[in-house]
Design an enzyme around this catalytic site. Structure first.
Site, PDB file in Angstrom:
ATOM      1  N   CYS A   1       3.617   8.539   0.776  1.00 16.99           N
ATOM      2  CA  CYS A   1       4.130   7.624   1.799  1.00 16.99           C
ATOM      3  C   CYS A   1       4.278   6.262   1.127  1.00 16.99           C
ATOM      4  CB  CYS A   1       3.119   7.587   2.944  1.00 16.99           C
ATOM      5  SG  CYS A   1       3.507   6.382   4.203  1.00 16.99           S
TER       6      CYS A   1
ATOM      7  N   CYS B   1       6.451  -4.855  16.038  1.00 21.59           N
ATOM      8  CA  CYS B   1       6.054  -3.863  17.056  1.00 21.59           C
ATOM      9  C   CYS B   1       4.567  -4.110  17.344  1.00 21.59           C
ATOM     10  CB  CYS B   1       6.291  -2.450  16.547  1.00 21.59           C
ATOM     11  SG  CYS B   1       7.994  -2.174  15.999  1.00 21.59           S
TER      12      CYS B   1
ATOM     13  N   CYS C   1       1.481  -2.173  15.753  1.00 18.43           N
ATOM     14  CA  CYS C   1       1.530  -1.847  14.321  1.00 18.43           C
ATOM     15  C   CYS C   1       0.869  -2.947  13.503  1.00 18.43           C
ATOM     16  CB  CYS C   1       2.985  -1.680  13.903  1.00 18.43           C
ATOM     17  SG  CYS C   1       3.213  -1.545  12.117  1.00 18.43           S
TER      18      CYS C   1
ATOM     19  N   CYS D   1      -1.016   6.171   9.694  1.00 13.79           N
ATOM     20  CA  CYS D   1       0.196   5.487  10.155  1.00 13.79           C
ATOM     21  C   CYS D   1      -0.112   4.171  10.833  1.00 13.79           C
ATOM     22  CB  CYS D   1       0.883   6.305  11.225  1.00 13.79           C
ATOM     23  SG  CYS D   1       1.878   7.577  10.609  1.00 13.79           S
TER      24      CYS D   1
ATOM     25  N   GLU E   1       0.835  -1.197   0.000  1.00 18.35           N
ATOM     26  CA  GLU E   1       0.000   0.000   0.000  1.00 18.35           C
ATOM     27  C   GLU E   1       0.869   1.246   0.000  1.00 18.35           C
ATOM     28  OE1 GLU E   1      -3.751  -1.991   2.331  1.00 18.35           O
ATOM     29  OE2 GLU E   1      -2.701  -0.354   3.302  1.00 18.35           O
TER      30      GLU E   1
ATOM     31  N   CYS F   1       6.510  -6.914   7.620  1.00 18.90           N
ATOM     32  CA  CYS F   1       7.691  -6.460   8.355  1.00 18.90           C
ATOM     33  C   CYS F   1       8.043  -7.525   9.381  1.00 18.90           C
ATOM     34  CB  CYS F   1       7.379  -5.145   9.068  1.00 18.90           C
ATOM     35  SG  CYS F   1       8.783  -4.506  10.012  1.00 18.90           S
TER      36      CYS F   1
END
Ligand code: SAH
Ligand code: SF4
Length: 366
Positions: free
Chosen positions: A113, A124, A127, A349, A100, A120
């Protein structure tokens, strides 16, 4: 012989001299390379749309180069003008994997962005991307292709007049940890800055990282772009949980790395801090943050937590975010509260996670 898709060079990642050398091997004049790059730089990647080149050359491009490394699957538009794009990778072994990218328009700037990985590895716990696990590194061509596709879309369908429809800034804050895909990310930065390419100044490029120290040092040595660090706590115990890479690169090591990072005049490093209710928003947290920050070189960006289905945290209230910011400001630290953009379309975010169940045939724009 036709090349396999996975071996092909990707047009978004090609430099002028490379393309010149290639067209020369096809017995084509050198200026053709410039014509092709002019289209590419506008976001036109399909050879069929490159109107001033011959059909022979178009065919060569299609056979020898991967011109369109991304396929647009979906576009969603927020009420605030933010646009979220879902792309599928097309190269072999990664075909169909989704990433995305987001365009965030403001009055005087337009920020893209971009994603650097599918998923990933760092996990975290607040996230959404982290919950997906790691699936693939993007190539430099796939990173740049996000910017080019958005450029073409903004040209075809500009935003209302009061918002910027040009790309002025790039932030590596989409899916993935850019510093864990170092080679492709460094090469993509070089391409963004390339005078014959998109020609974007390094002052307008920001890499956000959870704090991979050797990679940050190399980034600073090669392309000292703006740096944003996912800090989220200035207490090692808490940061070990919130940003697990802290177990390897502690706050002390991060401090030394930030002190050494080269920043130009009038510039600063951004420390990103997502405020989580009862987790990192207490008195001890603000005190530790005040001790950690170097106000001469760094500013704090307080981020409102963006929830996603199943997220285990709640965000700090707006009122408490203000109090937290005021504490920092009263100690001479520049602190801003980041306005959440595009959260109605899950483009804010940490909300990015490729919906692998998305209908890959739905190649319409939304
Ligand atoms: N991997 C890089 C860049 C991608 S994340 C990094 O961690 O910096 C971009 C930013 O979004 C980071 O500051 C990240 O900590 C933040 N973020 C992640 N999940 C979030 C959430 N649910 N709400 C708000 N911000 C989040
Ligand atoms: Fe990865 Fe960054 Fe999300 Fe952490 S915050 S899981 S490093 S994308």
């Amino acid at each position: 012989m036709r090349r396999m898709n996975s071996d092909k060079r990707q047009l978004p990642a090609m430099k002028l001299d490379e393309l010149q050398a290639l067209v020369a091997t096809w017995k084509q004049p050198k200026f053709r390379a410039r014509q092709i790059l002019d289209w590419r730089n506008k976001g036109v990647l399909s050879p069929d749309a490159m109107k001033n080149i011959s059909s022979d050359l178009r065919q060569k491009l299609k056979d020898e180069i991967c011109c369109e490394p991304l396929k647009l699957i979906r576009r969603e538009c927020s009420v605030d003008g933010t646009r979220k794009y879902v792309f599928a990778l097309t190269r072999m072994r990664a075909a169909g994997k989704m990433i995305e990218s987001v365009f965030i328009p403001e009055e005087k700037r337009g920020t893209v962005c971009i994603s650097s990985q599918v998923g990933c590895v760092f996990d975290c716990p607040f996230c959404h991307t982290g919950t997906q696990g790691f699936e693939a590194n993007l190539t430099a061509g796939e990173i740049i292709a996000q910017v080019l596709a958005i450029k073409a879309d903004l040209h075809a369908e500009p935003l209302p007049d009061e918002l910027h429809s040009d790309i002025t800034h790039i932030v590596y804050m989409g899916m993935g940890e850019p510093m864990a895909n170092e080679d492709a990310v460094l090469s993509s930065i070089g391409l963004l800055m390339d005078k014959d390419g998109l020609n974007i100044s390094r002052r307008r490029i920001t890499v956000s990282t959870s704090g991979l120290i050797p990679q940050i040092q190399r980034l600073g040595a090669v392309y000292p772009v703006n740096l944003a660090i996912s800090l989220h706590s200035a207490i090692d115990d808490k940061r070990d949980t919130l940003v697990p890479i802290n177990r390897k690169y502690s706050l002390q090591a991060l401090r030394a790395c930030l002190n050494a990072y080269s920043i130009g005049k009038q510039r600063h490093i951004t420390l990103e801090y997502v405020l989580l209710d009862q987790t990192n928003d207490q008195d001890e947290d603000v005190q530790a943050l005040i001790r950690f920050v170097n106000p001469e070189r760094e500013r704090v960006n307080l981020i409102q937590f963006n929830p996603y289905p199943g997220s285990p945290y709640a965000g700090t209230s707006k009122q408490n975010m203000k109090v937290f910011a005021q504490w920092l400001i009263s100690k001479g630290i520049r602190a801003t509260v980041r306005r959440s953009r595009g959260d109605d379309i899950m483009a804010a975010c940490g909300q990015l996670k490729a919906d692998t169940k998305a209908d890959s045939n739905a190649d319409t724009k939304g």
